[in-house]
Motif scaffolding. Structure first.
Motif, PDB file in Angstrom:
ATOM      1  N   LEU A 189       0.842  -1.193   0.000  1.00 45.60           N
ATOM      2  CA  LEU A 189       0.000   0.000   0.000  1.00 45.60           C
ATOM      3  C   LEU A 189       0.880   1.247   0.000  1.00 45.60           C
ATOM      4  N   LYS A 190       0.478   2.245  -0.759  1.00 46.60           N
ATOM      5  CA  LYS A 190       1.229   3.496  -0.810  1.00 46.60           C
ATOM      6  C   LYS A 190       1.086   4.271   0.499  1.00 46.60           C
ATOM      7  N   GLY A 191       2.149   4.998   0.852  1.00 43.60           N
ATOM      8  CA  GLY A 191       2.131   5.802   2.061  1.00 43.60           C
ATOM      9  C   GLY A 191       3.056   5.219   3.117  1.00 43.60           C
ATOM     10  N   ASP A 192       3.255   5.993   4.163  1.00 40.30           N
ATOM     11  CA  ASP A 192       4.167   5.583   5.234  1.00 40.30           C
ATOM     12  C   ASP A 192       3.488   5.624   6.594  1.00 40.30           C
ATOM     13  N   ILE A 193       3.925   4.725   7.458  1.00 39.75           N
ATOM     14  CA  ILE A 193       3.659   4.852   8.883  1.00 39.75           C
ATOM     15  C   ILE A 193       4.811   5.656   9.456  1.00 39.75           C
ATOM     16  N   LEU A 194       4.517   6.807  10.023  1.00 42.07           N
ATOM     17  CA  LEU A 194       5.557   7.661  10.604  1.00 42.07           C
ATOM     18  C   LEU A 194       5.818   7.201  12.026  1.00 42.07           C
ATOM     19  N   HIS A 195       7.072   6.920  12.315  1.00 42.68           N
ATOM     20  CA  HIS A 195       7.447   6.308  13.586  1.00 42.68           C
ATOM     21  C   HIS A 195       8.318   7.268  14.402  1.00 42.68           C
ATOM     22  N   TYR A 196       7.783   7.709  15.523  1.00 42.38           N
ATOM     23  CA  TYR A 196       8.542   8.571  16.442  1.00 42.38           C
ATOM     24  C   TYR A 196       8.992   7.708  17.624  1.00 42.38           C
ATOM     25  N   SER A 197       9.978   6.866  17.346  1.00 35.72           N
ATOM     26  CA  SER A 197      10.315   5.791  18.280  1.00 35.72           C
ATOM     27  C   SER A 197      11.039   6.249  19.530  1.00 35.72           C
ATOM     28  N   PHE A 198      11.920   7.239  19.411  1.00 37.69           N
ATOM     29  CA  PHE A 198      12.735   7.647  20.554  1.00 37.69           C
ATOM     30  C   PHE A 198      12.694   9.160  20.742  1.00 37.69           C
ATOM     31  N   ALA A 199      12.552   9.583  21.990  1.00 40.36           N
ATOM     32  CA  ALA A 199      12.585  11.015  22.293  1.00 40.36           C
ATOM     33  C   ALA A 199      13.980  11.576  22.083  1.00 40.36           C
ATOM     34  N   ASP A 200      14.988  10.779  22.381  1.00 42.70           N
ATOM     35  CA  ASP A 200      16.389  11.179  22.217  1.00 42.70           C
ATOM     36  C   ASP A 200      17.248   9.921  22.283  1.00 42.70           C
ATOM     37  N   PHE A 201      18.570  10.091  22.239  1.00 44.09           N
ATOM     38  CA  PHE A 201      19.462   8.938  22.225  1.00 44.09           C
ATOM     39  C   PHE A 201      19.408   8.187  23.560  1.00 44.09           C
ATOM     40  N   SER A 202      19.209   8.914  24.650  1.00 43.70           N
ATOM     41  CA  SER A 202      19.089   8.259  25.960  1.00 43.70           C
ATOM     42  C   SER A 202      17.887   7.319  25.982  1.00 43.70           C
ATOM     43  N   HIS A 203      16.787   7.758  25.349  1.00 40.48           N
ATOM     44  CA  HIS A 203      15.598   6.917  25.255  1.00 40.48           C
ATOM     45  C   HIS A 203      15.896   5.663  24.445  1.00 40.48           C
ATOM     46  N   GLN A 204      16.671   5.803  23.367  1.00 41.41           N
ATOM     47  CA  GLN A 204      17.035   4.642  22.558  1.00 41.41           C
ATOM     48  C   GLN A 204      17.836   3.636  23.376  1.00 41.41           C
ATOM     49  N   ILE A 205      18.796   4.124  24.158  1.00 39.31           N
ATOM     50  CA  ILE A 205      19.617   3.227  24.972  1.00 39.31           C
ATOM     51  C   ILE A 205      18.765   2.513  26.020  1.00 39.31           C
ATOM     52  N   THR A 206      17.809   3.242  26.612  1.00 36.89           N
ATOM     53  CA  THR A 206      16.898   2.618  27.574  1.00 36.89           C
ATOM     54  C   THR A 206      16.099   1.502  26.916  1.00 36.89           C
ATOM     55  N   THR A 207      15.603   1.767  25.698  1.00 41.40           N
ATOM     56  CA  THR A 207      14.832   0.762  24.966  1.00 41.40           C
ATOM     57  C   THR A 207      15.695  -0.430  24.603  1.00 41.40           C
ATOM     58  N   ILE A 208      16.920  -0.174  24.147  1.00 37.89           N
ATOM     59  CA  ILE A 208      17.847  -1.250  23.816  1.00 37.89           C
ATOM     60  C   ILE A 208      18.102  -2.133  25.035  1.00 37.89           C
ATOM     61  N   ASN A 209      18.285  -1.507  26.183  1.00 35.17           N
ATOM     62  CA  ASN A 209      18.531  -2.261  27.410  1.00 35.17           C
ATOM     63  C   ASN A 209      17.344  -3.163  27.749  1.00 35.17           C
ATOM     64  N   GLN A 210      16.139  -2.601  27.609  1.00 34.85           N
ATOM     65  CA  GLN A 210      14.940  -3.379  27.919  1.00 34.85           C
ATOM     66  C   GLN A 210      14.711  -4.495  26.911  1.00 34.85           C
ATOM     67  N   PHE A 211      14.777  -4.168  25.620  1.00 32.83           N
ATOM     68  CA  PHE A 211      14.494  -5.159  24.586  1.00 32.83           C
ATOM     69  C   PHE A 211      15.539  -6.279  24.572  1.00 32.83           C
ATOM     70  N   SER A 212      16.805  -5.951  24.812  1.00 35.91           N
ATOM     71  CA  SER A 212      17.839  -6.989  24.838  1.00 35.91           C
ATOM     72  C   SER A 212      17.602  -7.955  25.995  1.00 35.91           C
ATOM     73  N   SER A 213      17.052  -7.454  27.084  1.00 33.19           N
ATOM     74  CA  SER A 213      16.719  -8.328  28.217  1.00 33.19           C
ATOM     75  C   SER A 213      15.613  -9.309  27.832  1.00 33.19           C
ATOM     76  N   ILE A 214      14.595  -8.795  27.121  1.00 33.34           N
ATOM     77  CA  ILE A 214      13.482  -9.644  26.697  1.00 33.34           C
ATOM     78  C   ILE A 214      13.973 -10.727  25.741  1.00 33.34           C
ATOM     79  N   VAL A 215      14.797 -10.341  24.769  1.00 37.15           N
ATOM     80  CA  VAL A 215      15.314 -11.306  23.791  1.00 37.15           C
ATOM     81  C   VAL A 215      16.174 -12.356  24.488  1.00 37.15           C
TER      82      VAL A 215
END
Length: 274
Positions: free
Chosen positions: A168-194
Motif C-alpha cells: 500500500l502506498k504511504g508511510d507509517i511515521l514512527h517517532y520511536s525515541f525522544a532522544d538517544f538516551s531513550h534509545q539506549i533505555t529501549t535497547i537495554n529493555q528489549f535486549s533483556s526480553i530477547v
C-alpha cells in the motif's frame, strides 16, 4: 469515517504510559476508521484519560504478557473484518490515509493484507537507510486471515496465505525515541526480553558469537545497509545496534551462569501465562 465505505475498519493500538503519543496516533486515523481499540496495560500516566475522550475509542485494560500476545489480544477486541495495527508512537501519513480510504471504498478485491512502509524520525532527521526504511510489514489485514508472530519484542504480522498480500502506498511515521538516551533505555529493555526468551528456549552462551556478532551487526547496518548515508545519526544507529547485539549475549551469559534468574528490567507480568 468520512464517506460511505464498502468496508469497515478497526484500528488496534496497544499502550503503556503513552500520554505523549496517543493523541497524535488517534488523530492520524480517526477520519478513516469506524472504531479505535486501545488495549492498555495499566498505565500510570494520562493515557487512559486522553484516549477515552475520543468517541471512536473503545478502551480495554489487561496485563502485558508480551508484544505478540498483547497485539493478538487487541485484534480480538476489534469488531470489523479489516484491521490497521499501530503502535502508540506511530502515525498514518496523509498518503497512507488516502490509500486506505481508497481501498475501503473500492470494489471487492482478492487480498488479505497490505504491507506498509515505516519511516522513523530519530536524532533530528528522518532515517532513510540503516535498514530502517522502507522496512515494509503487514499492518492492514483481514482479522481472520492474519496473526501476530515473531520473537518478542520483535513482532510481525503473518498472513495465512502470503500470496494474497500487496503493498500500500504511504508511510507509517514512527517517532520511536525522544532522544538517544531513550534509545539506549529501549535497547537495554528489549535486549533483556530477547535474552530471556532465547535462554528459555535453550540457547546457551557463546564467547565467539558475543565477539563476532556485534562486529558483524555494525558492518551490516553501517556499510551493507548504507547507514553512512544517514550521516552522524546513521553512525550512532550502527553503533547502538552493535551494542544491542552485545547486550543480548552478555545477558544470556548471566542467565547461563545462574548469576540471575531473570533480567531485572523486565516487567513481572511479561512472559507469564495469559
Amino acid at each position: 469515517m468520512l464517506g460511505k465505505s464498502k468496508r469497515k475498519l478497526s484500528v488496534a493500538i496497544i499502550t503503556f504510559n503513552e500520554e505523549k503519543n496517543i493523541q497524535a496516533c488517534i488523530d492520524s486515523v480517526k477520519n478513516i476508521c469506524d472504531e479505535i481499540i486501545v488495549l492498555d496495560s495499566f498505565s500510570t500516566d494520562k493515557t487512559k484519560e486522553i484516549a477515552t475522550k475520543e468517541t471512536l475509542v473503545r478502551f480495554y485494560e489487561g496485563p502485558f504478557h508480551g508484544h505478540v500476545e498483547q497485539k493478538n489480544k487487541a485484534i480480538g477486541y476489534c469488531s470489523n473484518e479489516w484491521i490497521l495495527s499501530l503502535d502508540a508512537d506511530e502515525r498514518a501519513d496523509d498518503v497512507l490515509q488516502k490509500s486506505i480510504l481508497e481501498f475501503l471504498e473500492s470494489e471487492t478485491e482478492e487480498v488479505d493484507g497490505f504491507q506498509i512502509a515505516r519511516l522513523t524520525f530519530h536524532l533530528g532527521r528522518w532515517i532513510y537507510h540503516s535498514g530502517w526504511y522502507p522496512q515494509r510489514r503487514y499492518r492492514l489485514f483481514r482479522k481472520e486471515k492474519a496473526v501476530w508472530v515473531g520473537e518478542n519484542p520483535h513482532d510481525f504480522i503473518e498472513l495465512k496465505d502470503p500470496k494474497k498480500g500487496k503493498i500500500l502506498k504511504g508511510d507509517i511515521l514512527h517517532y520511536s525515541f525522544a532522544d538517544f538516551s531513550h534509545q539506549i533505555t529501549t535497547i537495554n529493555q528489549f535486549s533483556s526480553i530477547v535474552a530471556n526468551t532465547r535462554y528459555a528456549k535453550g540457547h546457551s552462551f557463546s564467547l565467539l558469537k558475543s565477539i563476532l556478532k556485534p562486529i558483524g551487526k555494525f558492518i551490516e547496518i553501517y556499510l551493507m545497509k548504507r547507514g553512512f548515508l544517514d550521516g552522524v545519526p546513521g553512525l550512532y544507529i550502527a553503533l547502538a545496534s552493535s551494542f544491542s547485539t552485545f547486550l543480548k549475549y552478555a545477558k544470556i551469559y548471566e542467565l547461563d551462569k545462574k548469576y540471575i534468574e531473570r533480567p531485572s528490567n523486565i516487567r513481572k507480568d511479561y512472559g507469564t501465562k495469559k
